[in-house]
Design an enzyme around this catalytic site. Structure first.
Site, short mmCIF file in Angstrom:
data_model
loop_
_atom_site.label_atom_id
_atom_site.label_comp_id
_atom_site.label_asym_id
_atom_site.label_seq_id
_atom_site.Cartn_x
_atom_site.Cartn_y
_atom_site.Cartn_z
N TYR A 76 10.66 -8.28 1.44
CA TYR A 76 12.01 -8.63 0.96
C TYR A 76 13.00 -7.51 1.28
CZ TYR A 76 9.20 -11.85 -1.91
OH TYR A 76 8.30 -12.77 -2.35
N GLN A 110 19.44 -24.08 7.92
CA GLN A 110 18.14 -23.47 7.61
C GLN A 110 18.31 -21.97 7.36
OE1 GLN A 110 15.01 -25.43 10.45
NE2 GLN A 110 17.00 -25.49 11.47
N ASN A 111 19.52 -21.46 7.55
CA ASN A 111 19.76 -20.03 7.38
C ASN A 111 20.03 -19.71 5.92
OD1 ASN A 111 19.56 -20.00 10.14
ND2 ASN A 111 21.76 -19.94 10.50
N HIS A 128 16.79 -23.70 2.79
CA HIS A 128 15.83 -22.62 2.50
C HIS A 128 16.36 -21.62 1.48
CE1 HIS A 128 13.92 -23.63 6.64
NE2 HIS A 128 13.40 -24.35 5.68
N CYS A 158 13.59 -9.34 -14.19
CA CYS A 158 14.51 -10.28 -14.81
C CYS A 158 15.14 -9.66 -16.06
CB CYS A 158 13.76 -11.56 -15.18
SG CYS A 158 14.79 -12.73 -16.08
N GLY A 196 21.74 -24.12 17.46
CA GLY A 196 20.96 -22.90 17.24
C GLY A 196 19.63 -23.14 16.57
N THR A 197 19.06 -24.29 16.80
CA THR A 197 17.74 -24.57 16.22
C THR A 197 16.98 -25.53 17.12
OG1 THR A 197 16.54 -25.49 14.33
CG2 THR A 197 18.70 -26.44 14.77
ZN ZN Z 1 13.27 -14.44 -16.36
#
Ligand code: ZN
Length: 257
Positions: A76, A110-111, A128, A158, A196-197
């Protein structure tokens, strides 16, 4: 299929394609990674892209996030470095202008990079998810993502339930987003601009054929032809080349006609 390239585009074909777009009742754009390459975001699947560095099976599944969030966050953070601070390019701007002028009714993308919205597009369906937020899978809280979230060594938690957060993007093993809304939106679409796909990944892969089955037409905007008549349906015009040139080309032709 007629091929239109930016250098030496045949004027009659370009004018006919523009007339088709101007007269469409409901034109929609379907976009993918190729639209954002010129903004400095390499296609994750291409050489050097994110998936060649972080194997999706090993990092990008929901199962890995649950079992080992620290490992998932290695990916990530790399995603954050790839996506943050980018700006829209001429392809995004051309699509936003097409919406402003009523030439297209919206974008299915899809980006997850938010660049269509930054360019001014207002009706954007994000299959997505979006990278602008972090998401708590336990209580559903969404938190605006900041650069600090991606720089920090700790996993963000969180604020309500202290569960580990994840980017609000669809991981492998998670359901895609807005599918019912997208199917409602694509109903009655008589012209789909596929840009672009290669539309290999479901559900985006199914949309061109769905439009064709309803009697709609397809325009393709890719460096190399990627849609197949057997899988996606017949393409009427292939705009071959950099989408940052071909989409503005069609937009200008619409204004000229
Ligand atoms: Zn939470």
């Amino acid at each position: 299929m007629q091929v239109i390239r930016p250098a030496g585009a045949p004027p009659e074909a370009l004018a006919a394609a523009a007339a088709r777009l101007r007269s469409a009742r409901k034109a929609v754009a379907l976009t993918g990674a190729g639209v954002s390459v010129a903004s400095g975001i390499p296609d994750f699947r291409s050489a050097g892209g994110l998936w060649t560095v972080f194997s999706p099976d090993e990092y990008a599944t929901l199962e890995v996030f649950h079992r080992d969030p620290a490992k998932a966050w290695e990916l990530y953070r790399a995603l954050g470095r790839t996506l943050l601070g980018r700006s829209p390019n001429p392809a995004h701007h051309a699509l936003a202008e097409m919406e402003r002028q009523g030439l297209i009714q919206g974008i299915i993308t899809q980006n997850v990079d938010n660049l269509h919205q930054q360019a001014g597009s207002t009706r954007v369906f994000e299959i997505h998810g979006d990278h602008q937020h972090l998401q708590c899978l336990r209580c559903g809280t969404l938190v605006a993502a900041t650069a600090e979230h991606y720089r920090a060594a700790e996993i963000p938690l969180c604020p309500h339930c202290a569960a580990p957060l994840k980017p609000n993007v669809v991981l492998f093993g998670e359901p895609v987003r807005q599918l019912a809304e997208i199917h409602a939106f694509i109903a009655g679409c008589d012209l789909l601009l596929v840009a672009g796909t290669s539309a290999q990944v479901y559900p985006a892969a199914a949309l061109p054929a769905l439009v064709r089955a309803g009697g709609g037409r397809l325009f393709e905007f890719n460096r190399e032809p990627a849609l197949s008549p057997a899988e996606h349906g017949e393409v009427e015009y292939l705009f071959q080349g950099d989408v940052g040139r071909t989409l503005p080309l069609l937009l200008r032709a619409c204004a000229a006609g």
